[in-house]
Scaffold this active site. Structure first.
Site, mmCIF file in Angstrom:
data_model
loop_
_atom_site.group_PDB
_atom_site.id
_atom_site.type_symbol
_atom_site.label_atom_id
_atom_site.label_comp_id
_atom_site.label_asym_id
_atom_site.label_seq_id
_atom_site.Cartn_x
_atom_site.Cartn_y
_atom_site.Cartn_z
ATOM 1 N N GLY A 21 0.848 -1.207 0.000
ATOM 2 C CA GLY A 21 0.000 0.000 0.000
ATOM 3 C C GLY A 21 0.875 1.247 0.000
ATOM 4 O O GLY A 21 0.467 2.305 0.516
ATOM 5 N N ARG A 50 -2.453 2.308 -8.096
ATOM 6 C CA ARG A 50 -2.260 3.756 -8.029
ATOM 7 C C ARG A 50 -0.829 4.119 -8.440
ATOM 8 O O ARG A 50 0.129 3.503 -7.967
ATOM 9 C CB ARG A 50 -2.515 4.242 -6.601
ATOM 10 N N TYR A 156 -15.904 -3.019 6.644
ATOM 11 C CA TYR A 156 -14.535 -2.583 6.929
ATOM 12 C C TYR A 156 -14.195 -2.822 8.405
ATOM 13 O O TYR A 156 -13.146 -3.376 8.738
ATOM 14 C CB TYR A 156 -14.427 -1.101 6.574
HETATM 15 P P1 NAD Z 1 -5.164 4.142 0.840
HETATM 16 O O1 NAD Z 1 -6.492 3.752 0.293
HETATM 17 O O2 NAD Z 1 -4.707 5.545 0.652
HETATM 18 O O3 NAD Z 1 -4.061 3.172 0.252
HETATM 19 C C1 NAD Z 1 -4.247 1.790 0.151
HETATM 20 C C2 NAD Z 1 -3.342 1.275 -0.928
HETATM 21 O O4 NAD Z 1 -3.609 -0.125 -1.107
HETATM 22 C C3 NAD Z 1 -3.578 1.952 -2.289
HETATM 23 O O5 NAD Z 1 -2.436 2.685 -2.683
HETATM 24 C C4 NAD Z 1 -3.836 0.772 -3.246
HETATM 25 O O6 NAD Z 1 -3.098 0.889 -4.461
HETATM 26 C C5 NAD Z 1 -3.339 -0.425 -2.448
HETATM 27 N N1 NAD Z 1 -4.037 -1.650 -2.874
HETATM 28 C C6 NAD Z 1 -5.376 -1.808 -3.085
HETATM 29 N N2 NAD Z 1 -5.611 -3.069 -3.527
HETATM 30 C C7 NAD Z 1 -4.411 -3.697 -3.611
HETATM 31 C C8 NAD Z 1 -4.000 -5.005 -4.014
HETATM 32 N N3 NAD Z 1 -4.895 -5.931 -4.397
HETATM 33 N N4 NAD Z 1 -2.692 -5.301 -3.975
HETATM 34 C C9 NAD Z 1 -1.777 -4.384 -3.579
HETATM 35 N N5 NAD Z 1 -2.099 -3.139 -3.177
HETATM 36 C C10 NAD Z 1 -3.405 -2.797 -3.194
HETATM 37 O O7 NAD Z 1 -5.132 3.724 2.397
HETATM 38 P P2 NAD Z 1 -4.431 4.459 3.627
HETATM 39 O O8 NAD Z 1 -5.322 5.550 4.054
HETATM 40 O O9 NAD Z 1 -3.022 4.761 3.330
HETATM 41 O O10 NAD Z 1 -4.553 3.304 4.741
HETATM 42 C C11 NAD Z 1 -3.523 2.393 5.038
HETATM 43 C C12 NAD Z 1 -3.984 1.473 6.153
HETATM 44 O O11 NAD Z 1 -4.338 2.255 7.293
HETATM 45 C C13 NAD Z 1 -5.223 0.621 5.824
HETATM 46 O O12 NAD Z 1 -5.120 -0.626 6.449
HETATM 47 C C14 NAD Z 1 -6.356 1.402 6.456
HETATM 48 O O13 NAD Z 1 -7.437 0.570 6.784
HETATM 49 C C15 NAD Z 1 -5.666 1.935 7.697
HETATM 50 N N6 NAD Z 1 -6.345 3.138 8.221
HETATM 51 C C16 NAD Z 1 -6.291 4.322 7.543
HETATM 52 C C17 NAD Z 1 -6.942 5.442 8.050
HETATM 53 C C18 NAD Z 1 -6.909 6.776 7.322
HETATM 54 O O14 NAD Z 1 -7.535 7.739 7.786
HETATM 55 N N7 NAD Z 1 -6.186 6.904 6.225
HETATM 56 C C19 NAD Z 1 -7.643 5.353 9.269
HETATM 57 C C20 NAD Z 1 -7.703 4.122 9.928
HETATM 58 C C21 NAD Z 1 -7.026 3.031 9.410
#
Ligand code: NAD
Length: 333
Positions: A21, A50, A156
């Protein structure tokens, strides 16, 4: 406290780190910080659909893989002799409610793959983030404690609760040193968030600077726990660098940054952009927001590994406005 059964000991520090990610909101900034600390060649960014920024792509090793395909991930782990994985690839809350099947398959399938790779290759350490979405309406919404009933109302959230249990199981059963925090909504200025319920807290800054107008998808009085990206990165790396003797849980630590309503955020932005106007038009994400905590009790993380946030609403707003205004002036927003 269980002994670490299957891990490579007695390493004290990660040597080769893989970040899944890596092009996401958190992954893109976490990868750059890890490269600063551990050396660029020692941090392998794994992207998917992405497009990575030039800075991310050119600053160290970059690989493409689908985290749901164990073999392709495993190949990268072996090629670079990886000992640590930060597993951030996931579907987020709002996208997950529109496609629950995808959320289950990606979030659970990929975590299972990462934990299996960690078990089979006896990795040093794994990071996997849970979320405040693990809580539901049965948990107290104010000062939500570390230990409470976890019955989330979104797919989720279901994947985050199941993921926490799976991580804990891999620690107890196989000694995999997996660690995690329950991130609140993350606010940042580099990469836009990818389909979460707290995305408005980022979009509002971009729109205030570009157009002086924003239509917010939750009500003005909606209060949610949030954290500024520098604190998010600090929490993640601090937890991962803490000595195992101090880590008592392997599911997800509560971590708090700040809590504010959408209206309070708009008012803070108005101090810098007096002509800014925010309207409120709640959509399906309001129901999700209403099922989440308003504030988080993170006393366990503070006590066990010394967690302490640095940014409040005023400090975050000032920094966000400065960074995004600069990008706007440079024609880069
Ligand atoms: P994001 O959506 O910005 O990034 C997720 C990434 O996962 C994307 O870049 C996408 O290309 C990649 N991805 C999707 N499907 C894929 C696949 N099949 N194989 C490989 N890569 C794949 O998410 P984020 O905000 O950076 O979140 C990262 C983590 O933190 C996640 O586990 C999310 O649940 C957790 N989280 C985020 C927030 C927030 O506010 N951003 C809050 C709570 C928890």
């Amino acid at each position: 406290m269980h002994a670490l059964k299957g891990c490579r000991m007695p390493e004290k520090r990660a040597k080769k780190i893989l970040v899944t990610g890596a092009t996401g909101q958190i992954g893109s900034e976490l990868t750059m910080e890890l490269r600063k600390r551990y050396g660029s060649e020692n941090v392998i960014a794994v992207g998917h659909s992405r497009k990575p920024s030039d800075t991310l792509f050119k600053s160290g090793p970059f690989e493409f893989a689908d985290v749901n395909e164990k073999e392709s991930l495993e190949k990268i782990v072996k090629r670079y002799d990886t000992d640590t994985i930060y597993h951030l690839a996931a579907v987020l809350s709002a996208t997950g409610e529109q496609n629950p099947q995808l959320a289950w398959n990606l979030n659970m399938g990929s975590l299972y793959n990462v934990l299996e790779i960690a078990r089979e290759h006896r990795l040093f350490r794994v990071f996997w983030p849970s979320s405040i979405a693990a809580f539901g309406l049965t948990a107290p919404r104010v000062n939500t404690p570390q230990e409470t009933v976890l019955i989330p109302g979104t797919m989720y959230g279901v994947t985050k609760v199941a993921g926490e249990l799976l991580c804990n199981y891999y620690f107890i059963k196989y000694g995999v040193d997996v660690r995690g925090v329950r991130y609140p909504g993350i606010v940042s200025s580099e990469v836009l968030p990818g389909g979460g319920t707290t995305d408005y807290a980022v979009a509002i800054f971009y729109e205030a600077i570009k157009n002086k107008r924003y239509t917010c998808f939750v009500r003005e009085d909606t209060v949610l726990p949030m954290m500024y990206m520098p604190d998010c990165i600090k929490a993640t790396i601090d937890l991962m660098e803490t000595d195992p003797s101090r880590i008592k849980r392997h599911d997800g630590y509560n971590v708090a940054g700040m809590s504010f309503s959408a209206g309070e955020l708009a008012a803070e932005i108005k101090k810098y952009i007096p002509g800014f106007r925010c309207d409120y038009k709640p959509d399906f994400r309001q129901r999700i927001a209403d099922s989440w905590p308003m504030s988080i009790n993170d006393s366990v993380a503070r006590k066990e590994w010394g967690w302490k946030p640095r940014y409040d609403l005023a400090a975050m707003t000032k920094d966000m406005i400065e960074k995004l205004s600069k990008r706007f002036r440079e024609g880069n927003l």
